[in-house]
Scaffold this motif. Structure first.
Motif, short mmCIF file in Angstrom:
data_model
loop_
_atom_site.label_atom_id
_atom_site.label_comp_id
_atom_site.label_asym_id
_atom_site.label_seq_id
_atom_site.Cartn_x
_atom_site.Cartn_y
_atom_site.Cartn_z
N SER A 54 2.59 1.74 9.70
CA SER A 54 1.76 0.54 9.72
C SER A 54 0.29 0.90 9.50
N CYS A 55 -0.43 -0.03 8.93
CA CYS A 55 -1.87 0.15 8.76
C CYS A 55 -2.54 -0.83 9.69
N GLN B 37 -5.16 -2.36 6.52
CA GLN B 37 -4.18 -2.91 5.59
C GLN B 37 -4.84 -3.49 4.35
#
Lengths: 941, 153
Positions: A760-761, A766
């Motif tokens: 995940s970012c 993101q």
């Protein structure tokens, strides 16, 4: 036909059983049974209502037929009808039929449960017991759903009869085993534990099985049982043999209950309360003392019951593994049993001593019995006893006695039962490897193993000897000489040919000086075995031949001749044909240099868990070998092969753990408490182990969430490692794109289940970074490695790191860890070469204060020029020579490629060797990039 | 305990008691395999053997083999005495028990076993108490018979 016994006779049943017994053949029996089935069917279908007695008789006949091994597909309804009879024997037969022939017909289960419910609430203890027996015998989930909440109440109610309590306790145990989720003890826990104090020995005997099972699953909730169990045990052990009346069995007071109490205590560590512990130790001593007393009866039942308690007590002593005195006494007692005339006792003594051998307190005491055990291996008439003796020899083996034990096991192998040969071979191979002091002994042992029991030598064993010979150059000459001699036997096992082919192909040159083993002699010897071998061995031999051509040019013509003949080059087996063709071509086209490169000696094998050990574990199932033993041998294995290749990486990781400053650390001096590790790096050690020079290794168990800092200047390595899992990384970047390979290695021998990873970012990241990956397979087998590929796109510059979350089940426990992935902004650098003039021009252009970031910091690692250069190159920038007027300084230039823009960066690093300080300056076309790079780099030098 | 089997020297199964859920097919397979293994063993051999991942404890009484499969951590000797106590119970109930008693009164053999072991664990180890329970049941049945007859009249 015997006289009709007590209770009710069923004449018709007795007649039928007699008929069956009189049948002369299987066919006659089937005929008689079919006749009876037809009769019963018609009775059940008939218009006339059957009376209870007839129904019972027919149901009983059906049961008998079923127990003979025939299928029964009717009569269930009649049996259920019997359950609601008010006659005890009819009810009893009904329940028996249901217990034996239950069938998950839901309609029927409902009716059965109804009948059980009525009997449970009848307050008639005999009926209640029948109903409880039925639940305990069937133990289905449906029954658990219906009764799991009712039975604890019956168990602890004050007015429940003792016999009903006994049934209820074991009934509950059975339901707990099938449907633990439905049996909730909660409020009943303490009252159930207190059944250990019950007046009635039968109630205690039944309840303790339930309590033991519940304690295994919920030790904390039931831990009050420890002191109760100790006092109960103490009362039994100190009672005279007549005190317990009918619970005394052949002069032994309550042997079943004693064993169960000792077993229950094995669910817990030694009692913390000194008084309780003292009392327990007293009990254990009394039990050991009693073993020395003269028997009160000559009956085997007396000694069996007494020794059953003794063995259980010894198990507890071993479980505690903290009372050296008791451990040694236990060992001496078992030593006496080793020579007992009862085979059963010898067997159990050998088995029990095996666990004693693994305790540091009793290992030496066990070793004193070596001669007796070797004798048992040679003379016991029962194979299962010999097997135990072999197990014990394996367990008591250490450096001091390895040669003797291995020799004995080898000589036993010659006559050993086929059923245990394979395991024996594995054990000999493991001991030989684990305790090898000189490797010629190891090689001799394994070759003997192949000679004696070649059929049982699995691939793992001969692979292993080759791995070890390749990795140890001091044994290669000896190995070549020994296999050469072994191959001279007129009939030698194919496994010997494989080992021989491989070793001579690699190291035949080491014995070629002796005319008796000249190259051509070696080749002819190998080739004389060729035609007797299977395809895989022939393939291996062909590879050995081509290696010969390289080692000994004088054999080239002979070998080419062999390769060229029809039986090779036109072999119907594709693999053999291909090898023959390719090797022939290779040998005729390639120059000596090319040949020498292609056919170079095998490089050392990377160290890993011994494949043999893995095989033995697989054979024995998980848990058969303790983890410590495994780790031990791994360590030994590492030693054997001259150091494990994992060393530098783990060391690097721990070192950076120990000395990585936090990004907010003060610039000057405040961090002087942190270790300063400035040992000079060795010349050859560049990127990978620059860190390994630093400081003492700190434990690497903590999740190293800044572990990724180690990857700022490198792309490959071990990101994380603990007892279970190793995560390796390989990555490559081009422009604004990157690809990262993650390797998840299962270091255990047990499967990881539900293995999931999630990348995940977090937050803003993101928007900056696009990471895509596919889900991995949910199972990772023991010892296996799986790979995951991440595709990374840099959209714009960033400061945070993506997170990798890993979850899996190991042995039932959920493991969860989160790591920062080492994707840093510098990975997207394109190096830019430029001349001195250009550099300074651009440096001046980037003169706004925000564009510059600067840090002055103390050196954490070696200030060696080569090391620094390697790191700066690893950073991804171009290292520019002859730019800075001071040759001690380093300047670099590069462009960071993101999807949205390119960011030009210039770097200057000024070391001050005297002060052990650096000044780092960055100027980039974007302020945030200067800041970030400066933070990252300040922790690298 | 996972199961108990009684079989004759000829390999005929006389009693089977399963304390773990298994399909009929598996039960038959296990029985066949185990009967063969045990019958092949010589008299002086030890009474325990490792079989699959279980321990088998067996003992021969006259023409019958009594054979129990227990878990690995269970106590072999005490299991041997479980068998002996069961034999004693049968002996006391039938009065010098023989294989025929068990064939013709198989249901009684099951009832006695249920009083002694339940769910594979010892429920009552006192010989007196087990026999008392069985005899009470016999008595109860006679009384009930008597009562019903009384009502029928």
């Amino acid at each position: 036909m015997p006289a009709v016994s007590k209770g009710d006779g069923m004449r018709g049943l007795a007649v039928f059983i007699s008929d069956i017994r009189n049948c002369k053949s299987k066919e006659a029996e089937i005929k008689r049974i079919n006749k009876e089935l037809a009769n019963i069917r018609s009775k059940f279908k008939g218009d006339k209502a059957l009376d209870g007695y007839s129904k019972k008789k027919y149901v009983c006949k059906l049961l008998f037929i079923f127990l003979l091994g025939h299928d029964i597909d009717f009569g269930h309804m009649e049996a259920v009808n019997l359950l609601s009879s008010n006659k005890y024997t009819e009810k009893q037969i009904g329940y028996l039929f249901i217990s034996v022939l239950v069938n998950s017909n839901s309609e029927l289960i409902r009716l059965i449960n109804n009948a059980i419910k009525n009997d449970l609430s009848s307050r008639n203890p005999t009926f209640m017991c029948l109903a409880l027996h039925c639940i305990a015998n069937v133990g289905s989930r449906e029954m658990a759903e219906a009764f799991a909440s009712e039975i604890p109440r019956i168990l602890v109610a004050g007015d429940t009869m003792d016999s009903v309590k006994q049934s209820a306790a074991l009934c509950l145990l059975r339901l707990y085993k099938t449907s633990p989720d439905l049996v909730l003890m909660g409020e009943w826990t303490s009252r159930v534990v207190h059944l250990l104090n019950d007046q009635h020995m039968g109630v205690v005997t039944a309840a303790i099985s339930l309590i033991t099972c519940l304690s295994q699953k919920n030790p904390d909730e039931f831990k009050t049982c420890v002191s109760l169990a100790v006092s109960r045990l103490s009362r039994i052990v100190s009672s005279a043999s007549t005190d317990l009346q009918d619970y005394t069995y052949y002069f032994v007071p309550a042997p079943w209950l004693s064993c169960k109490l000792l077993r229950l205590l094995q669910c817990y560590p030694p009692p913390e309360d000194g008084a309780v512990k003292g009392r327990l130790v007293e009990c254990l001593e009394t039990i050991l003392n009693k073993a020395q007393e003269p028997p009160k009866s000559k009956k085997v039942q007396h000694s069996n019951a007494k020794n059953a308690i003794l063995f259980e007590a010894i198990s507890l002593i071993i479980h505690y593994d903290s009372e050296p005195n008791l451990l040694v006494r236990a060992c001496n007692q078992l030593g006496q049993f080793l020579q007992h005339r009862e085979t059963n006792l010898r067997y159990l003594a050998l088995e029990s001593m095996c666990t004693l051998a693994s305790s540091e307190f009793s290992h030496e005491a066990v070793k004193t019995h070596i001669e007796t055990v070797i004798n048992a291996l040679k003379t016991e008439r029962d194979v299962s006893v010999r097997q135990r003796a072999a197990d014990l020899l394996y367990a008591m083996c250490d450096r001091s006695n390895a040669k003797q034990i291995v020799a004995e096991m080898l000589s036993y192998l010659e006559t050993a039962d086929y059923s245990i040969r394979e395991e024996m071979v594995l054990k000999v191979a493991i001991l030989a490897e684990k305790y090898a002091v000189d490797y010629s002994w190891y090689v001799d042992t394994i070759l003997n193993l192949i000679r004696i029991a070649g059929d049982y030598v699995s691939e793992e064993v001969w692979y292993r000897v080759i791995q070890i010979v390749i990795n140890r150059d001091d044994v290669q000459g000896y190995a070549a000489k020994t296999v050469f001699e072994a191959l001279q036997a007129p009939a030698c096992h194919e496994n010997m040919v494989k080992v021989g082919g491989y070793i001579l192909g690699e190291f035949g040159n080491l014995i070629a000086g002796d005319p008796r083993s000249s190259p051509l002699v070696q080749f002819n010897l190998l080739h004389s075995k060729f035609h007797l071998c299977s395809v895989p061995t022939r393939a291996l031999l062909l590879s050995a031949y081509i290696k010969f051509i390289n080692l000994f040019p004088e054999t080239k013509a002979t070998i080419q001749e062999v390769l060229r003949c029809d039986s090779q080059i036109r072999n119907s087996d594709v693999e053999l044909q291909q090898r023959a063709v390719e090797y022939l071509k290779l040998s005729s086209i390639a120059s000596t240099d090319v040949l020498a490169t292609v056919l170079e000696e095998m490089p050392p094998f990377p160290e890993r868990e011994s494949s043999i050990l893995a095989k033995l574990k697989k054979k024995k199932g998980p848990g058969a070998i303790s983890v410590t033993e495994l780790e031990d041998s791994k360590r030994e294995g590492g030693e054997l092969n001259g150091g494990s290749d994992r060393g530098p990486d783990t060391a690097a990781m721990s070192a950076s753990n120990a000395s990585t400053p936090s990004p907010s650390a003060d610039l000057l001096g405040i961090r002087s408490a942190a270790p300063i590790n400035a040992a000079p790096a060795g010349a050859g050690s560049l990127l990978v182990d620059v860190f390994s020079e630093a400081g003492p290794a700190a434990p690497s168990t903590a999740v190293n969430d800044d572990g990724f800092l180690r990857f700022v200047c490198k792309n490959n390595g071990v990101l994380f490692e603990n007892q279970l899992l190793q995560i390796g990384i390989k990555s490559e970047y081009r422009q604004n794109l990157g690809r990262m390979y993650l390797f998840y290695g299962n270091k255990t021998s047990v499967q990881f289940a539900s293995f999931t990873t999630n990348v995940s970012c977090p937050g803003e990241l993101q928007l900056n970074l696009n990471v895509q990956t596919k889900q991995v397979e949910p199972l990772v087998e023991g010892g296996a490695q799986i790979q995951q590929v991440l595709n990374i796109e840099c959209l714009t510059d960033f400061s945070d790191a993506p997170l990798l979350n890993i979850k899996f089940r190991y042995g039932g426990a959920l493991q969860n860890l989160t790591l920062k992935l080492p994707v840093t902004i510098n990975k997207f650098f394109q190096p830019t070469e430029m001349a001195s003039h250009d550099f300074f021009q651009r440096w001046k252009q980037l003169s706004q204060p925000q564009q510059e970031a600067q840090k002055i910091f103390k050196a954490n690692h070696s200030m060696d020029t080569e090391v620094l250069k390697a790191k700066l190159l690893g950073l991804g920038t171009a290292l520019l020579d002859n730019v800075d007027p001071n040759p001690e300084n380093f300047v670099c230039a590069g462009v960071i490629q993101t999807k949205s823009q390119q960011v030009g960066c210039l770097l200057r690093l000024e070391p001050n060797a005297q002060a052990q300080m650096y000044r780092l300056t960055l100027r980039c076309s974007k302020d945030s990039v200067s800041q970030r790079l400066c933070e990252l780099l300040a922790q690298q030098f | 305990m996972q199961f108990m089997l009684l079989f004759s020297r000829q390999g005929k199964l006389r009693l089977q008691k399963w304390y773990v859920p298994l399909s009929d097919k598996e039960k038959k397979k296990i029985t066949r395999e185990l009967v063969q293994t045990v019958l092949a063993r010589k008299p002086k051999m030890c009474s325990f053997l490792e079989w699959r991942d279980l321990k088998v404890v067996y003992k021969r009484y006259a023409s019958l083999y009594f054979c129990c499969a227990v878990e690995n951590q269970d106590n072999e000797l005490i299991t041997l005495e479980i068998i002996h106590r069961y034999v004693e119970l049968l002996d006391k109930y039938f009065g010098s028990v023989c294989e025929l008693d068990i064939i013709f009164n198989f249901e009684k053999a099951y009832f006695i076993l249920d009083e002694f072991l339940l769910g594979g664990e010892a429920q009552e180890t006192s010989k007196k108490n087990v026999l008392k329970a069985i005899e009470q049941a016999d008595l109860l049945q006679e009384n009930v018979d008597f009562q019903t007859r009384l009502f029928a009249v």
